[in-house]
Design a protein around this motif. Structure first.
Motif, PDB file in Angstrom:
ATOM      1  N   ILE A 164       0.880  -1.225  -0.153  1.00 35.17           N
ATOM      2  CA  ILE A 164       0.164  -0.024   0.009  1.00 35.17           C
ATOM      3  C   ILE A 164       0.864   1.264   0.044  1.00 35.17           C
ATOM      4  O   ILE A 164       0.764   2.109  -0.693  1.00 35.17           O
ATOM      5  N   LYS A 167       2.157   1.762  -3.543  1.00 38.02           N
ATOM      6  CA  LYS A 167       1.342   2.479  -4.419  1.00 38.02           C
ATOM      7  C   LYS A 167       1.031   3.715  -3.908  1.00 38.02           C
ATOM      8  O   LYS A 167       0.890   4.596  -5.066  1.00 38.02           O
ATOM      9  N   LEU A 168       0.972   4.092  -3.028  1.00 39.10           N
ATOM     10  CA  LEU A 168       0.727   5.488  -2.702  1.00 39.10           C
ATOM     11  C   LEU A 168       1.642   6.675  -3.065  1.00 39.10           C
ATOM     12  O   LEU A 168       1.638   7.615  -3.486  1.00 39.10           O
ATOM     13  N   GLN A 215      -6.069  -4.327  -2.026  1.00 43.17           N
ATOM     14  CA  GLN A 215      -4.788  -3.280  -1.586  1.00 43.17           C
ATOM     15  C   GLN A 215      -5.084  -2.122  -2.901  1.00 43.17           C
ATOM     16  O   GLN A 215      -5.031  -0.892  -2.685  1.00 43.17           O
ATOM     17  N   GLU A 216      -5.135  -2.608  -4.125  1.00 44.88           N
ATOM     18  CA  GLU A 216      -5.293  -1.824  -5.211  1.00 44.88           C
ATOM     19  C   GLU A 216      -6.695  -0.993  -4.916  1.00 44.88           C
ATOM     20  O   GLU A 216      -6.733   0.360  -5.339  1.00 44.88           O
ATOM     21  N   THR A 260      -8.146  -0.460  -2.310  1.00 46.78           N
ATOM     22  CA  THR A 260      -7.729   0.670  -1.109  1.00 46.78           C
ATOM     23  C   THR A 260      -7.015   1.755  -1.394  1.00 46.78           C
ATOM     24  O   THR A 260      -7.699   3.158  -1.133  1.00 46.78           O
ATOM     25  N   VAL A 261      -6.126   1.644  -2.337  1.00 50.89           N
ATOM     26  CA  VAL A 261      -5.256   2.805  -2.685  1.00 50.89           C
ATOM     27  C   VAL A 261      -6.157   3.759  -3.534  1.00 50.89           C
ATOM     28  O   VAL A 261      -5.690   4.962  -3.355  1.00 50.89           O
TER      29      VAL A 261
END
Length: 249
Positions: free
Chosen positions: A85, A88-89, A232-233, A235-236
């Protein structure tokens, strides 16, 4: 007199053994990052990764945004488990700080973010976390009086009446998986009363409790019907949209 010293020494040795045994027990129960997370915890052409005694820092190399993200880990989950995460952020331009806590328990120091903010000269930021980490981050936020704090994000987490956030001029987002088998559902529902009316609530269909990190299955959790990468994708994506709305205001 000598016998008293013998008893004292024996008592100290016993206490030391109990302490070391406790540490070993906690370590044995701690969830460790899988290869997916470890692979992300290295510098790339898009971001750098620096590890200090207080946090693991993901810094974007271009298009850096003005808001930093401080992340508290779930209970007994090593902070590096959330590297996917964080990475990705960071690719989206947001500096991310995976905060380290003693015994991987955010409850040991909910104010750990304070020293990181000062040391790293962080200006505007949001704070949040996963499970217990989100609870402790909300407690930190509820006691914060600084204008630097722009928002709180809760991943499979909640706040309560003592640490309500609905009296603060901040933005909040709450994300949960539909298959979460660990969150206290009553506390989660009650916690909504202490969040701002503008709070964004989102349920990831098929996601579970452990899917916000890369540390494998968690005891007591329900099976997910989607891969952790998908959870997670999503979520991001939600966090990036939320962060963008904060910057726009």
């Amino acid at each position: 007199m000598k016998q008293k010293y013998k008893f004292l020494i024996a008592g100290l040795i016993l206490l030391l053994m109990i302490f070391l045994g406790g540490l070993f027990f906690v370590h044995s129960k701690t969830y460790q990052p899988l290869n997916e997370a470890l692979n992300e915890a290295h510098s790339t052409s898009q971001y750098t990764v620096e590890e200090t005694s207080k946090s693991i820092i993901f810094l974007p190399l271009k298009n850096q945004q003005k808001i930093s993200v401080l992340f508290y880990q779930g209970g007994l989950v090593e902070e590096k488990s959330y590297s996917s995460i964080a990475a990705k952020l960071a690719k989206e331009g947001y500096p991310v700080y995976l905060v380290k806590h003693t015994l991987n328990l955010a409850v040991t120091d909910k104010n750990k973010a304070t020293t990181i903010i000062a040391d790293e000269k962080i200006e505007n930021y949001v704070i949040g976390g996963h499970s217990l980490g989100g609870v402790m981050a909300s407690q930190f936020a509820s006691e914060s009086s600084t204008k630097q704090l722009k928002g709180v994000f809760l991943l499979a987490s909640y706040t309560d009446e003592k640490n309500k956030l609905n009296n603060l001029p901040i933005s909040v987002i709450s994300i949960i998986g539909s298959n979460d088998g660990l969150i206290n559902k009553e506390a989660y529902q009650n916690g909504k009363d202490y969040l701002p009316d503008s709070t964004l609530f989102h349920t990831i269909e098929g996601g579970n409790h452990a899917g916000f990190g890369d540390y494998g299955n968690q005891e007591g959790d329900k099976p997910a019907s989607i891969f952790p990468e998908e959870q997670q994708e999503e979520t991001v994506q939600l966090l990036v949209e939320w962060l963008g709305s904060i910057e726009a205001n």
